[in-house]
Design an enzyme around this catalytic site. Structure first.
Site, mmCIF file in Angstrom:
data_model
loop_
_atom_site.group_PDB
_atom_site.id
_atom_site.type_symbol
_atom_site.label_atom_id
_atom_site.label_comp_id
_atom_site.label_asym_id
_atom_site.label_seq_id
_atom_site.Cartn_x
_atom_site.Cartn_y
_atom_site.Cartn_z
ATOM 1 N N ASP A 102 0.843 -1.202 0.000
ATOM 2 C CA ASP A 102 0.000 0.000 0.000
ATOM 3 C C ASP A 102 0.876 1.248 0.000
ATOM 4 O O ASP A 102 2.025 1.212 0.463
ATOM 5 C CB ASP A 102 -0.851 0.080 1.275
ATOM 6 C CG ASP A 102 -1.740 -1.125 1.455
ATOM 7 O OD1 ASP A 102 -2.042 -1.788 0.462
ATOM 8 O OD2 ASP A 102 -2.113 -1.381 2.619
HETATM 9 N N1 URA Z 1 -1.008 -5.845 4.216
HETATM 10 C C1 URA Z 1 -1.489 -4.598 4.193
HETATM 11 O O1 URA Z 1 -2.468 -4.290 4.858
HETATM 12 N N2 URA Z 1 -0.859 -3.690 3.434
HETATM 13 C C2 URA Z 1 0.238 -3.964 2.705
HETATM 14 O O2 URA Z 1 0.778 -3.087 2.037
HETATM 15 C C3 URA Z 1 0.720 -5.280 2.728
HETATM 16 C C4 URA Z 1 0.075 -6.208 3.494
#
Ligand code: URA
Length: 235
Positions: A102
């Site tokens: 993310d």
């Molecule tokens: N889990 C999440 O919530 N975000 C990420 O970027 C990777 C795994």
């Protein structure tokens, strides 16, 4: 492969741009002999303006993804490709991120132009471990490790329970979570399912390949033994 195609595939320019580089005598071998567009020469012996070429196809990079950049190619904001030499975006076959992090997650991100390798890493069947460290808004309740390990946790709007995951408590609001699958926003949604909220999230390792000393925004190409470390302990 003819040199003109090789250099264009590495993103040094269009075929037309690259053809000019040959006409200008900028492409030589390691001894300084001028090379021609139709020549076929071992990659390691080719020089452009006296410099060795970028690595050939089969490239795997590790990047310390900073906060605030996305893994998408098209996002109008900052993207991970902005952290690499601009010609890397033009490579053929294309360099893709191995899964995604993310925008608000930092840490270890792999990129590769090797589609088969990419699928081997992200396939849940391979069970490559993805290791995250999270800081949380509230204290851990104490039952999270058992819940995450159970293999029964069903995230909102999903129909298949999560595979068992390992939680190591590092502090009252600090945990390491090891997953063997990669669902959308998985770590945040797992903690949300326990009534908590992830405040910061970093991926610290994939298999036995750790983020190491790379500072945010730094990257390096992986050697064969680094790639082997990704699969250490996997099926
Ligand atoms: N889990 C999440 O919530 N975000 C990420 O970027 C990777 C795994």
């Amino acid at each position: 492969m003819k040199l003109v195609k090789l250099l264009a595939n590495l993103g040094y320019g269009s075929r037309k741009d690259v053809a000019w580089m040959f006409r200008e005598g900028r492409v030589t071998d390691a001894d300084g002999e001028v090379l021609y567009a139709d020549d076929k020469v071992e990659h390691a012996r080719i020089r452009l303006d006296g410099e060795p070429l970028d690595p050939p196809t089969g490239l795997v990079l590790m990047l310390h993804k900073p906060l605030g950049v996305t893994c998408s190619r098209k996002d109008p904001g900052r993207v991970v490709y902005d952290l690499l030499p601009s010609r890397y975006r033009m490579r053929e076959p294309a360099l893709s991120t191995v899964g995604r992090l993310d925008r608000d997650t930092s840490g270890l991100l792999l990129l590769t132009d090797d589609g088969a390798l990419l699928h081997r890493i992200i396939s849940p069947r391979a069970e490559v471990a993805k290791v995250y460290e999270a800081t949380l808004a509230d204290d851990l309740r104490g039952d999270e490790a058992a819940l995450f390990a159970s293999g029964t946790l069903l995230l909102e709007s999903e129909t298949t329970p999560l595979a068992p995951a390992t939680l190591d408590v590092l502090g009252p609001r600090h945990a390491r979570l090891t997953l063997h699958e990669g669902r959308y926003h998985q770590v945040r949604r797992m903690f949300a399912a326990t009534g908590n909220r992830v405040e910061t999230l970093q991926r610290v390792a994939i298999g036995a390949l750790a983020l190491d000393a790379l500072a945010p925004g730094e990257w390096r190409a992986l050697e064969a033994d680094d790639v082997a470390r990704i699969f250490a302990g996997a099926r």
